[in-house]
Scaffold this active site. Structure first.
Site, PDB file in Angstrom:
ATOM      1  N   LYS A   1       0.833  -1.206   0.000  1.00 50.49           N
ATOM      2  CA  LYS A   1       0.000   0.000   0.000  1.00 50.49           C
ATOM      3  C   LYS A   1       0.868   1.257   0.000  1.00 50.49           C
ATOM      4  CE  LYS A   1      -3.789  -2.234   2.521  1.00 50.49           C
ATOM      5  NZ  LYS A   1      -4.488  -2.380   3.801  1.00 50.49           N
TER       6      LYS A   1
ATOM      7  N   GLN B   1      -4.978  -2.120  10.086  1.00 50.52           N
ATOM      8  CA  GLN B   1      -4.793  -3.388   9.394  1.00 50.52           C
ATOM      9  C   GLN B   1      -5.319  -4.546  10.248  1.00 50.52           C
ATOM     10  OE1 GLN B   1      -3.561  -3.856   6.206  1.00 50.52           O
ATOM     11  NE2 GLN B   1      -4.153  -5.988   6.474  1.00 50.52           N
TER      12      GLN B   1
ATOM     13  N   ASP C   1     -11.204   2.130   4.237  1.00 51.92           N
ATOM     14  CA  ASP C   1     -11.586   0.727   4.052  1.00 51.92           C
ATOM     15  C   ASP C   1     -13.048   0.590   3.643  1.00 51.92           C
ATOM     16  OD1 ASP C   1      -9.426  -1.022   4.358  1.00 51.92           O
ATOM     17  OD2 ASP C   1      -9.459  -0.832   6.537  1.00 51.92           O
TER      18      ASP C   1
END
Length: 293
Positions: free
Chosen positions: A57, A101, A124
């Site tokens: 990412k 995460q 997200d």
């Protein structure tokens, strides 16, 4: 290696590359207006797969021109300390979007961490408020909403390859909160109009349903779960779930023989990872672009 010549390859990696080029131009436009798009990631513990994914990412951010803050917390971090860190990022006006995460280690609560992220910064797309907008079918969702990344990636992949969705029978295998359930809601939205069946481990006859489907999407994490005999000739087949074999190679939910039957199919190693990361950064840039208004 399977023979993919009989089916159109649903190449998410190539599509993600094109999206990164588009996002590079969008990020440059923001910087010309004095706005530096910024993403923050929070990783707790030393899970190797999670660390690798965070690294990819951040590499995408470097390529596109997005500032990325990499926040690492030890595995013994308390829930209170994690929530304090998330609250600080929520309050930081220079951070446009953030993500924690998952999965979190030990007894830390994944759901509580997702809910702690400001829905306005939820890149997200998994905050209960944003999922609620998806469930409600908010009319502007497809243009201005923060969509769950993997479902949005799958939608973009199918649309890019002109796979018909309006009125199509879609079988989604896997009812997980990150992919299966939000994907079923997304594809059934007004304007997409698919007829979605959500399948899972207790479904009585998986093959009977998939053989009637125009699109089959497997997000179960079971290697080779979907075989050629389960697919209607010409159907589109997307493998989302992946596992790792003894040799360390990724293995798709889609068996190799599906390529000889399907009209469209993802490659054996899967084709959604890079596209999911692109969807994450699309959410981030959408948030940053609100500062232009």
């Amino acid at each position: 290696m399977s023979d993919l010549r009989s089916a159109t390859l649903l190449d998410g990696d190539a599509l993600a590359e094109g999206l990164r080029r588009q996002m590079t131009a969008r990020a440059a436009q923001l910087r010309r207006h004095g706005i530096t798009p910024c993403m923050a990631t929070v990783l707790v513990g030393e899970n190797a797969a999670s660390a690798s994914y965070i690294g990819r990412k951040h590499a995408d951010c470097a390529e596109i021109g997005i500032e990325a803050r990499d926040i690492r917390l030890p595995a013994d971090t308390s829930m209170a300390a994690l929530l304090y860190q998330v609250a600080a990022l929520n309050a930081d006006a220079s951070v446009h979007g953030l993500m924690v995460q998952l999965p979190l280690p030990g007894a830390l609560d994944d759901d509580a961490a997702l809910a702690a992220v400001s829905p306005a910064k939820d890149i997200d797309g998994l905050h209960p408020e944003n999922l609620g907008r998806l469930l409600a079918g908010a009319p502007d969702l497809l243009t201005t909403g923060l969509l769950p990344c993997t479902p949005h990636a799958i939608l973009q992949l199918l649309r890019h390859h002109a796979v018909p969705l309006s009125g199509a029978r879609v079988a989604v295998i896997g009812r997980g909160p990150l992919v299966g359930r939000p994907l079923a809601m997304l594809l059934s939205l007004k304007g997409i109009d698919a007829e979605v069946t959500l399948l899972h481990g207790a479904s009585r006859d998986l093959a009977e349903v998939t053989r009637r489907a125009d699109v089959v999407i497997a997000a179960a994490g079971q290697p080779g779960l979907v075989t050629a005999e389960m697919i209607r000739p010409g159907a589109a087949v997307v493998g989302v779930g992946i596992t790792y074999g003894a040799d360390g190679q990724m293995v798709s939910d889609i068996a190799a023989d599906v390529a000889g039957v399907a009209g469209w199919v993802t490659p054996p190693h899967g084709s959604v990872g890079a596209l999911t990361r692109a969807a994450l950064l699309q959410n981030l840039l959408m948030i940053a672009e609100r500062d232009l208004a």
